[in-house]
Scaffold this motif. Structure first.
Motif, PDB file in Angstrom:
ATOM      1  N   GLU A 299      25.488  26.049 -31.420  1.00 53.08           N
ATOM      2  CA  GLU A 299      25.125  25.196 -30.279  1.00 53.08           C
ATOM      3  C   GLU A 299      26.343  24.602 -29.591  1.00 53.08           C
ATOM      4  O   GLU A 299      26.327  24.365 -28.392  1.00 53.08           O
ATOM      5  N   THR A 300      27.386  24.323 -30.368  1.00 49.23           N
ATOM      6  CA  THR A 300      28.564  23.637 -29.820  1.00 49.23           C
ATOM      7  C   THR A 300      29.771  24.554 -29.685  1.00 49.23           C
ATOM      8  O   THR A 300      30.850  24.076 -29.330  1.00 49.23           O
ATOM      9  N   PHE A 301      29.600  25.837 -29.961  1.00 48.45           N
ATOM     10  CA  PHE A 301      30.689  26.803 -29.862  1.00 48.45           C
ATOM     11  C   PHE A 301      31.885  26.367 -30.707  1.00 48.45           C
ATOM     12  O   PHE A 301      33.035  26.409 -30.270  1.00 48.45           O
ATOM     13  N   SER A 302      31.614  25.910 -31.917  1.00 46.54           N
ATOM     14  CA  SER A 302      32.638  25.410 -32.835  1.00 46.54           C
ATOM     15  C   SER A 302      32.656  26.245 -34.105  1.00 46.54           C
ATOM     16  O   SER A 302      31.682  26.910 -34.433  1.00 46.54           O
ATOM     17  N   SER A 303      33.747  26.135 -34.834  1.00 45.38           N
ATOM     18  CA  SER A 303      33.819  26.823 -36.122  1.00 45.38           C
ATOM     19  C   SER A 303      33.019  26.037 -37.160  1.00 45.38           C
ATOM     20  O   SER A 303      32.816  24.825 -37.011  1.00 45.38           O
ATOM     21  N   GLY A 304      32.623  26.715 -38.217  1.00 49.39           N
ATOM     22  CA  GLY A 304      31.904  26.045 -39.294  1.00 49.39           C
ATOM     23  C   GLY A 304      32.726  24.941 -39.924  1.00 49.39           C
ATOM     24  O   GLY A 304      32.213  23.862 -40.242  1.00 49.39           O
ATOM     25  N   ALA A 305      34.024  25.193 -40.101  1.00 50.75           N
ATOM     26  CA  ALA A 305      34.903  24.176 -40.701  1.00 50.75           C
ATOM     27  C   ALA A 305      35.000  22.949 -39.814  1.00 50.75           C
ATOM     28  O   ALA A 305      34.976  21.808 -40.309  1.00 50.75           O
ATOM     29  N   ALA A 306      35.098  23.148 -38.500  1.00 49.97           N
ATOM     30  CA  ALA A 306      35.183  22.011 -37.578  1.00 49.97           C
ATOM     31  C   ALA A 306      33.890  21.202 -37.608  1.00 49.97           C
ATOM     32  O   ALA A 306      33.922  19.963 -37.608  1.00 49.97           O
ATOM     33  N   VAL A 307      32.760  21.882 -37.658  1.00 55.14           N
ATOM     34  CA  VAL A 307      31.466  21.192 -37.713  1.00 55.14           C
ATOM     35  C   VAL A 307      31.369  20.384 -39.001  1.00 55.14           C
ATOM     36  O   VAL A 307      30.961  19.214 -38.987  1.00 55.14           O
ATOM     37  N   THR A 308      31.752  20.966 -40.115  1.00 58.37           N
ATOM     38  CA  THR A 308      31.700  20.262 -41.399  1.00 58.37           C
ATOM     39  C   THR A 308      32.539  18.989 -41.357  1.00 58.37           C
ATOM     40  O   THR A 308      32.093  17.922 -41.797  1.00 58.37           O
ATOM     41  N   LYS A 309      33.736  19.082 -40.818  1.00 54.76           N
ATOM     42  CA  LYS A 309      34.628  17.919 -40.727  1.00 54.76           C
ATOM     43  C   LYS A 309      34.021  16.837 -39.837  1.00 54.76           C
ATOM     44  O   LYS A 309      34.005  15.659 -40.204  1.00 54.76           O
ATOM     45  N   ARG A 310      33.498  17.232 -38.680  1.00 54.49           N
ATOM     46  CA  ARG A 310      32.908  16.260 -37.757  1.00 54.49           C
ATOM     47  C   ARG A 310      31.655  15.630 -38.352  1.00 54.49           C
ATOM     48  O   ARG A 310      31.425  14.426 -38.191  1.00 54.49           O
ATOM     49  N   LEU A 311      30.847  16.429 -39.039  1.00 52.45           N
ATOM     50  CA  LEU A 311      29.635  15.888 -39.655  1.00 52.45           C
ATOM     51  C   LEU A 311      29.975  14.841 -40.712  1.00 52.45           C
ATOM     52  O   LEU A 311      29.274  13.829 -40.844  1.00 52.45           O
TER      53      LEU A 311
ATOM     54  N   THR B 196      20.824  23.038 -38.955  1.00 56.00           N
ATOM     55  CA  THR B 196      21.770  23.349 -40.026  1.00 56.00           C
ATOM     56  C   THR B 196      23.184  23.304 -39.437  1.00 56.00           C
ATOM     57  O   THR B 196      23.352  23.432 -38.212  1.00 56.00           O
ATOM     58  N   PRO B 197      24.197  23.156 -40.281  1.00 62.12           N
ATOM     59  CA  PRO B 197      25.567  23.211 -39.759  1.00 62.12           C
ATOM     60  C   PRO B 197      25.859  24.515 -39.012  1.00 62.12           C
ATOM     61  O   PRO B 197      26.565  24.508 -38.001  1.00 62.12           O
ATOM     62  N   GLY B 198      25.302  25.623 -39.461  1.00 66.06           N
ATOM     63  CA  GLY B 198      25.489  26.892 -38.759  1.00 66.06           C
ATOM     64  C   GLY B 198      24.890  26.869 -37.363  1.00 66.06           C
ATOM     65  O   GLY B 198      25.482  27.372 -36.406  1.00 66.06           O
TER      66      GLY B 198
END
Length: 168
Positions: A77-89, A70-72
């Motif tokens: 796993e990547t020590f990133s914010s949810g917003a950053a993960v969403t953008k990268r995904l 999941t994005p969470g």
């Protein structure tokens, strides 16, 4: 041995304030400077593949766990914010490297998995990236690398325990 930039900064601080304990600056300053120089190098194989380190970390997390995340979970796993993960995904999905599927029981939850193209990219790129990183560290002998890795691991465990960021 030639002085590094941090040694010069420490000498300057000691000249203007000799009572100052610059010990923390000597360690943290060197860690930060190494990090900045490594980021400046921009990970040549990743750059050639059109990926940032953060994007590759997301792809790598899905590949190494060998299951949809999941994005969470990816954020942890990547020590990133949810917003950053969403953008990268979003970027990775547009490139056809990942796909998102809604959870059968909860439509609000998405599961991210690698596409065949994404898996092939990670599997082909990781050996090249590791060779690049090996070349970056080539000036250190094996014993020095092992000691430094162990010491940094000890520091990381301490920081994760006190500051946070430990994976669940």
């Amino acid at each position: 041995m030639t002085d590094d930039i941090v040694a010069s900064v420490v000498r300057q601080w000691q000249a203007v304030n000799p009572e100052l304990d610059t010990g923390p600056m000597e360690l943290i300053g060197r860690i930060n400077r190494c990090s900045a120089l490594l980021q400046q190098a921009e990970d040549a194989p990743l750059r050639e593949a059109g990926l940032t380190r953060a994007e590759f970390d997301l792809l790598g997390a899905v590949r190494r766990t060998d299951r949809a995340l999941t994005p969470g979970e990816l954020a942890r796993e990547t020590f990133s914010s949810g917003a950053a993960v969403t953008k990268r995904l979003r970027v990775l999905q547009e490139r056809g490297l990942v796909d998102r599927r809604s959870d059968a029981r909860d439509r609000r939850v998405a599961h991210v998995h690698l596409t065949e193209e994404g898996r092939a990219l990670v599997d082909g790129l990781l050996p090249r990236q590791l060779a690049y990183e090996r070349a970056v560290l080539a000036g250190l002998d094996a014993g020095t690398r092992e000691r430094l890795s162990a010491q940094l691991s000890e520091l990381l465990v301490q920081l994760e325990g006190r500051i946070g960021g430990a994976r669940r």
